[in-house]
Motif scaffolding. Sequence first.
Motif, PDB file in Angstrom:
ATOM      1  N   ALA A   1      -2.748  48.013 -29.518  1.00  0.00           N
ATOM      2  CA  ALA A   1      -2.906  48.074 -28.063  1.00  0.00           C
ATOM      3  C   ALA A   1      -2.843  49.519 -27.579  1.00  0.00           C
ATOM      4  O   ALA A   1      -3.637  49.948 -26.746  1.00  0.00           O
ATOM      5  CB  ALA A   1      -1.823  47.240 -27.386  1.00  0.00           C
ATOM      6  N   ARG A   2      -1.897  50.269 -28.112  1.00  0.00           N
ATOM      7  CA  ARG A   2      -1.757  51.665 -27.696  1.00  0.00           C
ATOM      8  C   ARG A   2      -2.991  52.474 -28.101  1.00  0.00           C
ATOM      9  O   ARG A   2      -3.443  53.347 -27.373  1.00  0.00           O
ATOM     10  CB  ARG A   2      -0.482  52.260 -28.309  1.00  0.00           C
TER      11      ARG A   2
ATOM     12  N   ARG B   1      -6.044  51.337 -28.321  1.00  0.00           N
ATOM     13  CA  ARG B   1      -7.111  50.984 -27.374  1.00  0.00           C
ATOM     14  C   ARG B   1      -6.913  51.720 -26.046  1.00  0.00           C
ATOM     15  O   ARG B   1      -7.881  52.130 -25.414  1.00  0.00           O
ATOM     16  CB  ARG B   1      -7.141  49.478 -27.127  1.00  0.00           C
ATOM     17  N   MET B   2      -5.657  51.876 -25.638  1.00  0.00           N
ATOM     18  CA  MET B   2      -5.373  52.541 -24.367  1.00  0.00           C
ATOM     19  C   MET B   2      -5.834  53.999 -24.376  1.00  0.00           C
ATOM     20  O   MET B   2      -6.219  54.526 -23.337  1.00  0.00           O
ATOM     21  CB  MET B   2      -3.870  52.479 -24.044  1.00  0.00           C
ATOM     22  N   VAL B   3      -5.793  54.652 -25.520  1.00  0.00           N
ATOM     23  CA  VAL B   3      -6.244  56.049 -25.586  1.00  0.00           C
ATOM     24  C   VAL B   3      -7.720  56.162 -25.983  1.00  0.00           C
ATOM     25  O   VAL B   3      -8.234  57.250 -26.143  1.00  0.00           O
ATOM     26  CB  VAL B   3      -5.364  56.918 -26.523  1.00  0.00           C
TER      27      VAL B   3
ATOM     28  N   TYR C   1      -2.529  59.240 -31.459  1.00  0.00           N
ATOM     29  CA  TYR C   1      -2.814  58.829 -30.082  1.00  0.00           C
ATOM     30  C   TYR C   1      -3.201  60.042 -29.238  1.00  0.00           C
ATOM     31  O   TYR C   1      -4.167  60.003 -28.473  1.00  0.00           O
ATOM     32  CB  TYR C   1      -1.602  58.145 -29.452  1.00  0.00           C
TER      33      TYR C   1
ATOM     34  N   ALA D   1      -6.887  60.779 -27.612  1.00  0.00           N
ATOM     35  CA  ALA D   1      -7.003  60.974 -26.164  1.00  0.00           C
ATOM     36  C   ALA D   1      -7.720  62.290 -25.846  1.00  0.00           C
ATOM     37  O   ALA D   1      -8.574  62.344 -24.951  1.00  0.00           O
ATOM     38  CB  ALA D   1      -5.624  60.940 -25.514  1.00  0.00           C
TER      39      ALA D   1
END
Length: 129
Positions: free
Chosen positions: A100-101, A103-105, A70, A74
Amino acid sequence: MNEQVSSAGPTRVLVIDDSNTIRRSAEIFLKQGGHEVALAEDGFDALSKLGDFYPDLVFCDILMPRLDGYQTCAIIKRNPQFSGVPVIMLSSKDGLFDKARGRMVGSQDYLTKPFTKDQLLQAVLQHRP
């Protein structure tokens, strides 16, 4: 599965995983598919290779020592030079939270390990620029 490389030439793929077995099998599968491959054993190793290799696509393991997937994703996405490079997360867990995590990064997709040659090459075809 059709393994021919498009007229745009081979896709440059960076594979980041702390497992030597996963790195080597990904390298073999991708080279059989006609792609150029660079390998990194963790996030720091990957970040040092980005500028030399300029990948078209990145496969990034989630669970790695020092810098996890992650964090690595990022950092890649925050760099204007590489923000458009698709990152596909690799994980042995097929969890909703992990997806989901990711996709968030900024990751584009998620591949569960162990993956097959077809799954890996299909992901490249789907996400190559």
